[in-house]
Design a protein around this motif. Sequence first.
Motif, PDB file in Angstrom:
ATOM      1  N   THR A  70      16.519 -25.597   6.570  1.00  0.00           N
ATOM      2  CA  THR A  70      17.192 -25.184   5.331  1.00  0.00           C
ATOM      3  C   THR A  70      18.133 -26.270   4.807  1.00  0.00           C
ATOM      4  O   THR A  70      18.435 -26.297   3.619  1.00  0.00           O
ATOM      5  CB  THR A  70      18.026 -23.903   5.548  1.00  0.00           C
ATOM      6  OG1 THR A  70      18.860 -24.089   6.697  1.00  0.00           O
ATOM      7  CG2 THR A  70      17.138 -22.695   5.751  1.00  0.00           C
ATOM      8  N   ARG A  71      18.576 -27.178   5.681  1.00  0.00           N
ATOM      9  CA  ARG A  71      19.527 -28.211   5.269  1.00  0.00           C
ATOM     10  C   ARG A  71      18.858 -29.401   4.582  1.00  0.00           C
ATOM     11  O   ARG A  71      19.540 -30.284   4.078  1.00  0.00           O
ATOM     12  CB  ARG A  71      20.317 -28.713   6.487  1.00  0.00           C
ATOM     13  CG  ARG A  71      21.211 -27.657   7.080  1.00  0.00           C
ATOM     14  CD  ARG A  71      21.789 -28.091   8.398  1.00  0.00           C
ATOM     15  NE  ARG A  71      20.769 -28.107   9.463  1.00  0.00           N
ATOM     16  CZ  ARG A  71      21.009 -28.426  10.717  1.00  0.00           C
ATOM     17  NH1 ARG A  71      22.230 -28.784  11.077  1.00  0.00           N
ATOM     18  NH2 ARG A  71      20.043 -28.397  11.614  1.00  0.00           N
ATOM     19  N   THR A  72      17.519 -29.432   4.582  1.00  0.00           N
ATOM     20  CA  THR A  72      16.797 -30.590   4.044  1.00  0.00           C
ATOM     21  C   THR A  72      16.892 -30.633   2.520  1.00  0.00           C
ATOM     22  O   THR A  72      16.652 -29.636   1.847  1.00  0.00           O
ATOM     23  CB  THR A  72      15.306 -30.487   4.442  1.00  0.00           C
ATOM     24  OG1 THR A  72      15.239 -30.270   5.845  1.00  0.00           O
ATOM     25  CG2 THR A  72      14.543 -31.744   4.063  1.00  0.00           C
ATOM     26  N   THR A  73      17.209 -31.803   1.988  1.00  0.00           N
ATOM     27  CA  THR A  73      17.185 -31.949   0.528  1.00  0.00           C
ATOM     28  C   THR A  73      15.759 -32.281   0.072  1.00  0.00           C
ATOM     29  O   THR A  73      14.907 -32.675   0.884  1.00  0.00           O
ATOM     30  CB  THR A  73      18.109 -33.083   0.073  1.00  0.00           C
ATOM     31  OG1 THR A  73      17.655 -34.304   0.667  1.00  0.00           O
ATOM     32  CG2 THR A  73      19.563 -32.816   0.476  1.00  0.00           C
ATOM     33  N   VAL A  74      15.521 -32.149  -1.216  1.00  0.00           N
ATOM     34  CA  VAL A  74      14.225 -32.540  -1.765  1.00  0.00           C
ATOM     35  C   VAL A  74      13.965 -34.014  -1.448  1.00  0.00           C
ATOM     36  O   VAL A  74      12.857 -34.406  -1.069  1.00  0.00           O
ATOM     37  CB  VAL A  74      14.172 -32.286  -3.294  1.00  0.00           C
ATOM     38  CG1 VAL A  74      12.884 -32.862  -3.894  1.00  0.00           C
ATOM     39  CG2 VAL A  74      14.279 -30.788  -3.602  1.00  0.00           C
ATOM     40  N   LEU A  75      15.015 -34.829  -1.579  1.00  0.00           N
ATOM     41  CA  LEU A  75      14.868 -36.261  -1.294  1.00  0.00           C
ATOM     42  C   LEU A  75      14.400 -36.501   0.140  1.00  0.00           C
ATOM     43  O   LEU A  75      13.458 -37.267   0.385  1.00  0.00           O
ATOM     44  CB  LEU A  75      16.208 -36.980  -1.532  1.00  0.00           C
ATOM     45  CG  LEU A  75      16.224 -38.473  -1.198  1.00  0.00           C
ATOM     46  CD1 LEU A  75      15.233 -39.244  -2.075  1.00  0.00           C
ATOM     47  CD2 LEU A  75      17.630 -39.043  -1.350  1.00  0.00           C
ATOM     48  N   ASP A  76      15.032 -35.831   1.102  1.00  0.00           N
ATOM     49  CA  ASP A  76      14.649 -36.028   2.497  1.00  0.00           C
ATOM     50  C   ASP A  76      13.261 -35.465   2.779  1.00  0.00           C
ATOM     51  O   ASP A  76      12.516 -36.022   3.592  1.00  0.00           O
ATOM     52  CB  ASP A  76      15.694 -35.400   3.426  1.00  0.00           C
ATOM     53  CG  ASP A  76      16.977 -36.227   3.477  1.00  0.00           C
ATOM     54  OD1 ASP A  76      16.928 -37.423   3.117  1.00  0.00           O
ATOM     55  OD2 ASP A  76      18.027 -35.679   3.853  1.00  0.00           O
ATOM     56  N   ALA A  77      12.923 -34.359   2.119  1.00  0.00           N
ATOM     57  CA  ALA A  77      11.575 -33.812   2.307  1.00  0.00           C
ATOM     58  C   ALA A  77      10.538 -34.825   1.834  1.00  0.00           C
ATOM     59  O   ALA A  77       9.523 -35.054   2.500  1.00  0.00           O
ATOM     60  CB  ALA A  77      11.422 -32.488   1.546  1.00  0.00           C
ATOM     61  N   LEU A  78      10.785 -35.455   0.695  1.00  0.00           N
ATOM     62  CA  LEU A  78       9.837 -36.440   0.168  1.00  0.00           C
ATOM     63  C   LEU A  78       9.741 -37.648   1.095  1.00  0.00           C
ATOM     64  O   LEU A  78       8.649 -38.061   1.494  1.00  0.00           O
ATOM     65  CB  LEU A  78      10.275 -36.910  -1.230  1.00  0.00           C
ATOM     66  CG  LEU A  78      10.187 -35.874  -2.351  1.00  0.00           C
ATOM     67  CD1 LEU A  78      10.869 -36.411  -3.617  1.00  0.00           C
ATOM     68  CD2 LEU A  78       8.732 -35.515  -2.651  1.00  0.00           C
ATOM     69  N   ARG A  79      10.878 -38.193   1.449  1.00  0.00           N
ATOM     70  CA  ARG A  79      10.882 -39.453   2.194  1.00  0.00           C
ATOM     71  C   ARG A  79      10.536 -39.272   3.667  1.00  0.00           C
ATOM     72  O   ARG A  79       9.683 -39.971   4.210  1.00  0.00           O
ATOM     73  CB  ARG A  79      12.257 -40.129   2.085  1.00  0.00           C
ATOM     74  CG  ARG A  79      12.579 -40.667   0.702  1.00  0.00           C
ATOM     75  CD  ARG A  79      13.934 -41.374   0.709  1.00  0.00           C
ATOM     76  NE  ARG A  79      13.941 -42.486   1.640  1.00  0.00           N
ATOM     77  CZ  ARG A  79      13.526 -43.711   1.342  1.00  0.00           C
ATOM     78  NH1 ARG A  79      13.104 -43.986   0.132  1.00  0.00           N
ATOM     79  NH2 ARG A  79      13.548 -44.656   2.256  1.00  0.00           N
ATOM     80  N   GLU A  80      11.218 -38.312   4.304  1.00  0.00           N
ATOM     81  CA  GLU A  80      11.108 -38.197   5.756  1.00  0.00           C
ATOM     82  C   GLU A  80       9.909 -37.364   6.187  1.00  0.00           C
ATOM     83  O   GLU A  80       9.347 -37.594   7.249  1.00  0.00           O
ATOM     84  CB  GLU A  80      12.385 -37.570   6.340  1.00  0.00           C
ATOM     85  CG  GLU A  80      13.683 -38.241   5.922  1.00  0.00           C
ATOM     86  CD  GLU A  80      13.795 -39.677   6.438  1.00  0.00           C
ATOM     87  OE1 GLU A  80      13.179 -39.970   7.475  1.00  0.00           O
ATOM     88  OE2 GLU A  80      14.492 -40.476   5.784  1.00  0.00           O
ATOM     89  N   ARG A  81       9.554 -36.360   5.415  1.00  0.00           N
ATOM     90  CA  ARG A  81       8.467 -35.480   5.832  1.00  0.00           C
ATOM     91  C   ARG A  81       7.138 -35.892   5.228  1.00  0.00           C
ATOM     92  O   ARG A  81       6.097 -35.801   5.865  1.00  0.00           O
ATOM     93  CB  ARG A  81       8.773 -34.018   5.442  1.00  0.00           C
ATOM     94  CG  ARG A  81      10.029 -33.460   6.060  1.00  0.00           C
ATOM     95  CD  ARG A  81       9.976 -33.622   7.578  1.00  0.00           C
ATOM     96  NE  ARG A  81      11.223 -33.259   8.192  1.00  0.00           N
ATOM     97  CZ  ARG A  81      11.518 -32.017   8.573  1.00  0.00           C
ATOM     98  NH1 ARG A  81      10.662 -31.037   8.379  1.00  0.00           N
ATOM     99  NH2 ARG A  81      12.683 -31.770   9.113  1.00  0.00           N
ATOM    100  N   LEU A  82       7.162 -36.313   3.943  1.00  0.00           N
ATOM    101  CA  LEU A  82       5.903 -36.604   3.267  1.00  0.00           C
ATOM    102  C   LEU A  82       5.620 -38.102   3.149  1.00  0.00           C
ATOM    103  O   LEU A  82       4.549 -38.496   2.691  1.00  0.00           O
ATOM    104  CB  LEU A  82       5.897 -35.962   1.871  1.00  0.00           C
ATOM    105  CG  LEU A  82       6.104 -34.434   1.868  1.00  0.00           C
ATOM    106  CD1 LEU A  82       6.142 -33.899   0.437  1.00  0.00           C
ATOM    107  CD2 LEU A  82       5.007 -33.734   2.661  1.00  0.00           C
ATOM    108  N   GLY A  83       6.574 -38.933   3.544  1.00  0.00           N
ATOM    109  CA  GLY A  83       6.340 -40.375   3.497  1.00  0.00           C
ATOM    110  C   GLY A  83       6.256 -40.938   2.090  1.00  0.00           C
ATOM    111  O   GLY A  83       5.674 -42.005   1.866  1.00  0.00           O
TER     112      GLY A  83
END
Lengths: 174, 339
Positions: A20-33
């Motif tokens: 729940t703490r993940t930002t959209v930015l981190d989801a894009l960069r860290e999770r989706l590359g």
Amino acid sequence: METEIRLRVDGQEHEVAVDTRTTVLDALRERLGITSPKKGCDHGQCGSCTVLLDGRRATTCLALAVAHDGAEIVTAEGLGTDGELHPVQEAFVDHDALQCGYCTPGQVCSAVGVLREAAQGWPSVVTEVGAEGDIVLDQEEIAERMSGNLCRCGAYVNIVSAVAAAAEAEGAGR
Amino acid sequence: MKPFRYERATDAAHAVATVAAHPGAAFLGAGTNLVDHLKLGITAPDLLVDVSRLPLDEVAELDDGGLRVGANVRNADLAAHPAVRARYPVLSQALLSGASGQLRNLATTGGNLLQRTRCAYFQDPSTPCNKRDPGSGCAALEGWTRYHAILGASSHCVAVHPSDMAVAMAALDAVVVTLGPDGERRIPVTDFHRLPGDAPHRDTVLRHGELITAVELPGLPWAARSRYRKVRDRASYAFALVSVAVALDLEDDGRTVREARIALGGIAHKPWRAERAEQALRGLPATEESCRTAADAETADAHPLRDNAFKIPLVHNTLVAVVRDLVPETPGSSLEGAR
């Protein structure tokens, strides 16, 4: 706690489990590359994480991913079509509107948003009160509208020229 | 960042009931201020109830000629709304003075009213701050006070409210509509934010679990003659040192002030409605001299801190400049000199 969300990024569907703490930015960069949105200040102050979020330019570092389940996102990487650069990207190249380039993806996405907002007749704080109809993107308007994107190299003069050229080209094409 | 649970509200009553039942719960709007606070460690809710998808995103006409603005209306949309631009230019300009295009596309009317101070000490958990941590002290008192209050502060807190939008709304006599566990409340925006007193940790009069659902702008035809001016350390995308919202009703001569609405930003713990200045200006010609008299009346009780005495003349000069923008040029007007 992890939650499964869906994001459509640059035309591709993704399902991703995020804390729940993940930002959209981190989801894009860290999770989706997807690394074209850059993490600069991470506090909404520099604009380098700007994307088009559901059609509007938005900083992604202060937006929680879980709250944007189902969002349509276009990053600087997804702006072009069929291997061709987007006209705003072309204008940035033509006007040498980048030095280190770190802020450039955010600048480009923001500029695309600026053109859309101006085409819709949205005012800025420097637009004259009572002025209606087409917004003329002169230097003052562009500088004000792009002020959420900081460039530490100070390439602003060329960035303004690039946005002006893209605005003019778009106006000519209408 | 402390872990938290996330729940998406299905309707306003559900959101209110959920937050009201959990002492550690908070509403989540766009999050442009709250998420920053989660990162900085300023606040640590254990449950966020997301109200951003509730259908509170309409701007509707009211019977008195006013507008009802849903709490989820985006700042960018409200600023560009044709009725707001035509009838309340002061509000459109205030919104457009705030943050950046990217943030205005996210931020909401309700959230903007609830944004918290940008006092550097409040934002830095390594320093004492009575607003962040009641009873811990105030680092600003002996610190860097360029951005701090000159009116209405206390020995417990000298922070200022950061919203531009709320300053314009204070001048317009807007009303905040809320839904709480006990039902609906209507709170004049001038009573909505608190002065610090000995409880600076309470920014507003909202109770835990009380949700902003709308803001009503009363019909005020002469607010078409209104402006907002924000003075800051850089040309754009910075908080106000001083800001001034003015709406003027002029007599038929086009220069005598029949009625004035004035509010100031960047100088107090809340959007500062300048009633003394309004009173002083009423019946006078809209000249530089009368604006200075009005500003004198308002700042008579000002208590500047070490670094911000400049705000007093800045309030004077900015009020003159805004009125100059609002009053059609008349030959011999002494406002000419300020141009």
